[in-house]
Design an enzyme around this catalytic site. Structure first.
Site, mmCIF file in Angstrom:
data_model
loop_
_atom_site.group_PDB
_atom_site.id
_atom_site.type_symbol
_atom_site.label_atom_id
_atom_site.label_comp_id
_atom_site.label_asym_id
_atom_site.label_seq_id
_atom_site.Cartn_x
_atom_site.Cartn_y
_atom_site.Cartn_z
ATOM 1 N N THR A 35 0.830 -1.200 0.000
ATOM 2 C CA THR A 35 0.000 0.000 0.000
ATOM 3 C C THR A 35 0.871 1.259 0.000
ATOM 4 O O THR A 35 0.386 2.338 -0.333
ATOM 5 C CB THR A 35 -0.897 0.036 1.252
ATOM 6 O OG1 THR A 35 -0.071 -0.311 2.377
ATOM 7 C CG2 THR A 35 -2.038 -0.950 1.148
ATOM 8 N N SER A 67 32.452 -4.841 5.515
ATOM 9 C CA SER A 67 31.316 -5.571 6.072
ATOM 10 C C SER A 67 31.829 -6.719 6.913
ATOM 11 O O SER A 67 32.522 -7.612 6.410
ATOM 12 C CB SER A 67 30.429 -6.135 4.949
ATOM 13 O OG SER A 67 29.595 -7.152 5.490
ATOM 14 N N GLY A 123 12.446 -10.518 4.521
ATOM 15 C CA GLY A 123 11.328 -9.582 4.593
ATOM 16 C C GLY A 123 11.339 -8.732 5.856
ATOM 17 O O GLY A 123 10.299 -8.204 6.263
ATOM 18 N N LEU A 124 12.514 -8.563 6.482
ATOM 19 C CA LEU A 124 12.599 -7.739 7.695
ATOM 20 C C LEU A 124 13.428 -6.474 7.451
ATOM 21 O O LEU A 124 13.901 -5.836 8.381
ATOM 22 C CB LEU A 124 13.180 -8.556 8.857
ATOM 23 C CG LEU A 124 12.383 -9.806 9.253
ATOM 24 C CD1 LEU A 124 13.085 -10.552 10.391
ATOM 25 C CD2 LEU A 124 10.948 -9.463 9.662
ATOM 26 N N SER A 125 13.597 -6.150 6.182
ATOM 27 C CA SER A 125 14.229 -4.877 5.783
ATOM 28 C C SER A 125 15.688 -4.737 6.184
ATOM 29 O O SER A 125 16.105 -3.697 6.713
ATOM 30 C CB SER A 125 13.442 -3.691 6.330
ATOM 31 O OG SER A 125 12.156 -3.712 5.804
ATOM 32 N N SER A 126 16.455 -5.777 5.921
ATOM 33 C CA SER A 126 17.898 -5.670 6.177
ATOM 34 C C SER A 126 18.502 -4.564 5.311
ATOM 35 O O SER A 126 19.393 -3.838 5.771
ATOM 36 C CB SER A 126 18.584 -7.007 5.899
ATOM 37 O OG SER A 126 18.270 -7.453 4.593
ATOM 38 N N ASP A 171 9.899 0.920 4.656
ATOM 39 C CA ASP A 171 11.007 0.317 5.405
ATOM 40 C C ASP A 171 12.002 1.356 5.901
ATOM 41 O O ASP A 171 12.421 1.342 7.063
ATOM 42 C CB ASP A 171 11.722 -0.722 4.536
ATOM 43 C CG ASP A 171 10.764 -1.754 3.976
ATOM 44 O OD1 ASP A 171 9.617 -1.817 4.463
ATOM 45 O OD2 ASP A 171 11.154 -2.491 3.052
#
Ligand code: GLA
Length: 384
Positions: A35, A67, A123-126, A171
């Site tokens: 949305t 990293s 799907g947890l917006s890393s 996000d």
């Protein structure tokens, strides 16, 4: 969970300089899926998985990106940054740096260390956590203090314009603006928001199906195209409809026949999801948890059947949760096609819930899931 001292020591050992350290969280979305780019409503919460960014200046005009997760350091010329993504982890920090350069900031040399525990591709917006942590670190180094919604927008642009993933604002916004113990009802049209407190007796149980998800993937892109195609049909009759946020079920009744059957279903999801999300925020604020759970179930059904963005494993995970004691509501969270489910669970039953869901899912699918009890956390910040 986050060993700041160890992170600091890593940066110091590698770059022989003391870093300023920033943290930006991942997120879970309670309701309001696909949305955001239709200028509608979402209700995410930031979670206690995060990316840490350590930054220190350099005198040689280089940008060093290290990293810890990938065990890799790469060097770039601050005056001659790559113009394009290379499908590499450095795309995310480089995207943010290049957007900042495009905003007219002179980018100096620096060393940036990144470490994170937001599970990748779940799907947890890393990626938003990396972008916002980088954005905060670099702007602080150059002495710029953007309002958080602006920082979020710049990070979203990094993902859209540099990385090449056509995501909305959710996000990056929640990573930059999350509030401890709260979900946030965000109006993606004007970025105004309302805080919805998560009661102390409610746990956020995040269950990873272990099926990989990607916002850069074809599923996300084609869903967004369907949503925009449906909107264009309605706009041809009602020009004031700029996004599906402005459309109603009545519009679908009148002009749905001019859409492909697929676009019609996608639009029905987005239009009903907007209504559900606003109602869910009210239910959470009013403490009507039964109603919230009902809306989450309806949202999952719509996401799975009309939007066809679920997958067998996620449907299984949601179905298995339904009969477990303590469940308030469950649904697939995030961009879709895998990733995690969000389960709101009564605190007293949470441990037993995690145990039982893990066993049931393993025996049904043969996949061992990772299930975490998470907490709604504050947004990105500097660690002193
Ligand atoms: C991903 C995107 C968001 C949003 C969700 C779906 O997380 O990055 O912008 O579109 O999918 O709700």
């Amino acid at each position: 969970m986050h060993d700041i001292a160890a992170f600091r020591a890593l940066h110091e050992a590698r770059f022989e300089a003391e870093p300023a350290i920033f943290s930006a969280p991942g997120r879970v979305n309670l309701i309001g899926e696909h949305t955001d780019y239709a200028e509608g409503f979402v209700m995410p919460a930031a979670i206690n998985f995060a990316t840490l960014a350590g930054i220190s200046p350099r005198a040689d005009g280089k940008i060093a990106l290290f990293s810890e997760n990938y065990g890799q350091v790469l060097y770039f010329d601050a005056a001659d940054l790559p113009a394009k993504a290379t499908q590499h982890w450095t795309d995310y920090p480089l995207g943010v740096i290049s957007i900042l350069a495009g905003e007219g900031h002179t980018i100096p040399g620096f060393s940036l260390s990144l470490w994170g525990d937001v599970p990748l591709g779940s799907g947890l917006s890393s990626s938003a956590a990396v972008e916002v942590a980088t954005g905060l670190a670099v702007t602080s180094l150059i002495g710029v203090d953007y309002p958080r919604p602006v920082l979020a927008r710049l990070c979203q642009r990094a993902e859209n314009e540099f990385v090449g993933a056509n995501c909305g604002i959710m996000d990056q916004f929640i990573s930059a603006n999350g509030a401890k113990d709260h979900a946030l009802l965000l109006d993606c049209r004007d970025l105004s928001y309302k805080l919805a407190p998560i009661p102390e007796h409610v746990e956020l149980v995040i269950a990873n199906t272990m099926v990989k998800h990607s916002v850069a993937g074809s599923g996300y892109t084609s869903r967004r195209a369907d949503v925009e195609a449906a909107c264009a049909v309605i706009a041809s009759h009602r020009p004031e409809v700029k996004f599906l946020r402005d459309a109603t079920l009545d519009d679908l009744k009148k002009w749905g026949g001019e859409m492909t059957p697929t676009a019609l279903k996608r639009a029905r999801h987005v239009i009903t999801e907007n209504t559900r999300t606003v109602a869910a925020a009210k239910a959470l604020i009013d403490g009507e948890l039964h109603e919230l759970g009902r809306l989450m179930a309806e949202a999952h059904e719509s996401y799975s059947k009309d939007f066809e963005a679920s997958c067998e494993e996620a449907d299984t995970m949601v179905a298995l949760a339904q009969n477990l004691p303590g469940l308030i509501g469950a649904r697939l969270t995030g961009g879709g096609f895998g990733g995690c489910t969000i389960n709101l669970v009564e605190h007293q039953q949470a441990n037993a819930f995690v145990q039982a869901l893990g066993e049931l899912y393993k025996s049904k699918t043969g996949i061992a899931p990772q299930i975490h009890i998470c907490h709604a956390s504050g947004g990105a910040h500097r660690i002193e």
